[in-house]
Design a protein around this motif. Structure first.
Motif, PDB file in Angstrom:
ATOM      1  N   GLU A 202       0.837  -1.183   0.000  1.00 14.87           N
ATOM      2  CA  GLU A 202       0.000   0.000   0.000  1.00 14.87           C
ATOM      3  C   GLU A 202       0.877   1.240   0.000  1.00 14.87           C
ATOM      4  O   GLU A 202       1.959   1.258   0.583  1.00 14.87           O
ATOM      5  N   TYR A 203       0.388   2.270  -0.676  1.00 16.36           N
ATOM      6  CA  TYR A 203       1.115   3.515  -0.805  1.00 16.36           C
ATOM      7  C   TYR A 203       0.199   4.686  -0.499  1.00 16.36           C
ATOM      8  O   TYR A 203      -1.022   4.590  -0.627  1.00 16.36           O
ATOM      9  N   LEU A 204       0.802   5.794  -0.130  1.00 14.83           N
ATOM     10  CA  LEU A 204       0.106   7.062   0.015  1.00 14.83           C
ATOM     11  C   LEU A 204       0.527   7.915  -1.172  1.00 14.83           C
ATOM     12  O   LEU A 204       1.723   8.152  -1.373  1.00 14.83           O
ATOM     13  N   TYR A 205      -0.448   8.340  -1.968  1.00 12.82           N
ATOM     14  CA  TYR A 205      -0.154   9.160  -3.144  1.00 12.82           C
ATOM     15  C   TYR A 205      -0.230  10.625  -2.738  1.00 12.82           C
ATOM     16  O   TYR A 205      -1.271  11.119  -2.329  1.00 12.82           O
TER      17      TYR A 205
ATOM     18  N   LYS B 243      -5.354  13.494  -4.101  1.00 12.63           N
ATOM     19  CA  LYS B 243      -4.232  13.892  -3.254  1.00 12.63           C
ATOM     20  C   LYS B 243      -4.355  13.259  -1.880  1.00 12.63           C
ATOM     21  O   LYS B 243      -5.425  13.229  -1.280  1.00 12.63           O
ATOM     22  N   LYS B 244      -3.225  12.751  -1.392  1.00 12.90           N
ATOM     23  CA  LYS B 244      -3.118  12.127  -0.073  1.00 12.90           C
ATOM     24  C   LYS B 244      -4.156  11.029   0.125  1.00 12.90           C
ATOM     25  O   LYS B 244      -4.840  10.965   1.142  1.00 12.90           O
ATOM     26  N   THR B 245      -4.273  10.161  -0.876  1.00 13.44           N
ATOM     27  CA  THR B 245      -5.176   9.013  -0.778  1.00 13.44           C
ATOM     28  C   THR B 245      -4.360   7.726  -0.807  1.00 13.44           C
ATOM     29  O   THR B 245      -3.223   7.699  -1.276  1.00 13.44           O
ATOM     30  N   TRP B 246      -4.960   6.663  -0.299  1.00 12.55           N
ATOM     31  CA  TRP B 246      -4.319   5.350  -0.269  1.00 12.55           C
ATOM     32  C   TRP B 246      -4.503   4.664  -1.606  1.00 12.55           C
ATOM     33  O   TRP B 246      -5.525   4.816  -2.261  1.00 12.55           O
ATOM     34  N   CYS B 247      -3.526   3.894  -2.000  1.00 17.56           N
ATOM     35  CA  CYS B 247      -3.625   3.105  -3.228  1.00 17.56           C
ATOM     36  C   CYS B 247      -2.795   1.842  -3.059  1.00 17.56           C
ATOM     37  O   CYS B 247      -1.959   1.751  -2.169  1.00 17.56           O
ATOM     38  N   LYS B 248      -3.063   0.879  -3.930  1.00 17.62           N
ATOM     39  CA  LYS B 248      -2.330  -0.390  -3.919  1.00 17.62           C
ATOM     40  C   LYS B 248      -1.649  -0.562  -5.264  1.00 17.62           C
ATOM     41  O   LYS B 248      -2.178  -0.172  -6.303  1.00 17.62           O
TER      42      LYS B 248
ATOM     43  N   LEU C  86       6.120  10.333  -6.254  1.00 21.94           N
ATOM     44  CA  LEU C  86       5.063  10.921  -5.435  1.00 21.94           C
ATOM     45  C   LEU C  86       4.351   9.891  -4.573  1.00 21.94           C
ATOM     46  O   LEU C  86       3.366  10.209  -3.917  1.00 21.94           O
ATOM     47  N   LEU C  87       4.853   8.665  -4.560  1.00 22.07           N
ATOM     48  CA  LEU C  87       4.280   7.604  -3.740  1.00 22.07           C
ATOM     49  C   LEU C  87       5.140   7.381  -2.502  1.00 22.07           C
ATOM     50  O   LEU C  87       6.365   7.413  -2.577  1.00 22.07           O
TER      51      LEU C  87
END
Length: 64
Positions: free
Chosen positions: A2-5, A16-21, A54-55
């Motif tokens: 998991e990453y924070l973009y 902006k500042k959302t979670w992603c996989k 940016l991740l």
């Protein structure tokens, strides 16, 4: 993983500042581009190619 973009000035405010996989290949590796971009999946099954710089990787503190 998991990453924070973080996003940049051209990024939509919803992302902006959302979670992603990370989207993975059959062998388990993340799909990366030649220029450092990465294919990620946001909530709601929205897939997007973003700049890898940016991740931020999210690490969970595990008790040992």
């Amino acid at each position: 993983m998991e990453y924070l973009y973080l996003g940049d000035r051209n990024t939509d405010d919803l992302l902006k500042k959302t979670w992603c996989k990370a989207v993975r290949r059959q062998d388990g590796k993340c799909i990366r581009g030649r220029n450092g971009s990465m294919l990620v999946q946001f909530e709601g099954d929205k897939k997007s190619v973003v700049v890898g710089r940016l991740l931020r990787k999210i690490t969970l503190n595990r008790q040992q």
